[in-house]
Design a protein around this motif. Structure first.
Motif, mmCIF file in Angstrom:
data_model
loop_
_atom_site.group_PDB
_atom_site.id
_atom_site.type_symbol
_atom_site.label_atom_id
_atom_site.label_comp_id
_atom_site.label_asym_id
_atom_site.label_seq_id
_atom_site.Cartn_x
_atom_site.Cartn_y
_atom_site.Cartn_z
ATOM 1 N N ASP A 131 -8.495 -2.883 -3.594
ATOM 2 C CA ASP A 131 -7.433 -2.290 -2.771
ATOM 3 C C ASP A 131 -6.653 -1.251 -3.586
ATOM 4 O OD1 ASP A 131 -7.948 -3.977 -0.552
ATOM 5 O OD2 ASP A 131 -6.452 -5.456 -1.217
ATOM 6 N N LEU A 167 -2.812 -7.798 -3.069
ATOM 7 C CA LEU A 167 -3.836 -6.760 -3.061
ATOM 8 C C LEU A 167 -4.893 -7.096 -4.114
ATOM 9 C CD1 LEU A 167 -1.740 -3.462 -2.785
ATOM 10 C CD2 LEU A 167 -2.598 -4.946 -0.954
ATOM 11 N N PHE A 199 0.837 -1.204 0.000
ATOM 12 C CA PHE A 199 0.000 0.000 0.000
ATOM 13 C C PHE A 199 0.873 1.255 0.000
ATOM 14 C CE2 PHE A 199 -3.384 -2.727 2.014
ATOM 15 C CZ PHE A 199 -4.344 -2.526 1.042
ATOM 16 N N VAL A 209 -6.204 2.922 -3.145
ATOM 17 C CA VAL A 209 -4.920 3.640 -3.100
ATOM 18 C C VAL A 209 -4.959 4.818 -4.071
ATOM 19 C CG1 VAL A 209 -2.463 3.491 -3.697
ATOM 20 C CG2 VAL A 209 -3.525 1.674 -2.339
#
Length: 141
Positions: A103, A99, A68, A107
């Motif tokens: 996800d 991910l 992340f 981000v």
């Protein structure tokens, strides 16, 4: 030999390579290593020791959190080629650190606020191309 001229511990490179392969996958690392030459080989060794051993080898955050962070920071500095590489790696990584497309979308959404809409817009296009390539992009609703 002074401290600044000391050779790095022998295991740093090997440990870094284990982390690098775990996070990016063997195929990517093998291609990267095949592209070494007399001009860039020291740099490849440096990033393997420092980025992949000293940083990715730290136990505190874990690979998923680091993924992340890396995606966010790459968008922040507009390193789009590296961003694409890490999107692929995040989708293909080991299950415990993988991910999802959602996800990655989150981000990019958050990056739009803190990095800027143009960078996020470009990142959406890049990530969508990777998702499409992998058969992970659903058609528009």
């Amino acid at each position: 030999m002074s401290d600044e001229n000391k050779a790095p511990p022998a295991g740093d490179y090997e440990s870094g390579m284990v982390n690098r392969r775990r996070v990016l996958g063997d195929a990517w690392v093998d291609r990267s290593l095949a592209n070494r030459n007399s001009f860039n080989s020291e740099f490849q060794e440096l990033i393997t020791r420092h980025a992949w051993n000293d940083i990715w080898g730290r136990p505190a955050l874990g690979d998923k959190t680091r993924r992340f962070m890396v995606l966010s920071m790459l968008l922040g500095v507009k390193a789009f080629e590296e961003f694409v590489m890490h999107v692929r790696a995040a989708l293909d990584g080991p299950p415990e650190s993988r991910l999802t497309p959602d996800d990655i979308k989150e981000v990019i959404m958050m990056s739009a606020i803190y990095v800027g809409v143009p960078a996020a817009n470009h990142a959406f296009g890049l990530a969508a191309a990777v998702l499409k390539e992998k058969g992970l992009l659903d058609p528009a609703p």
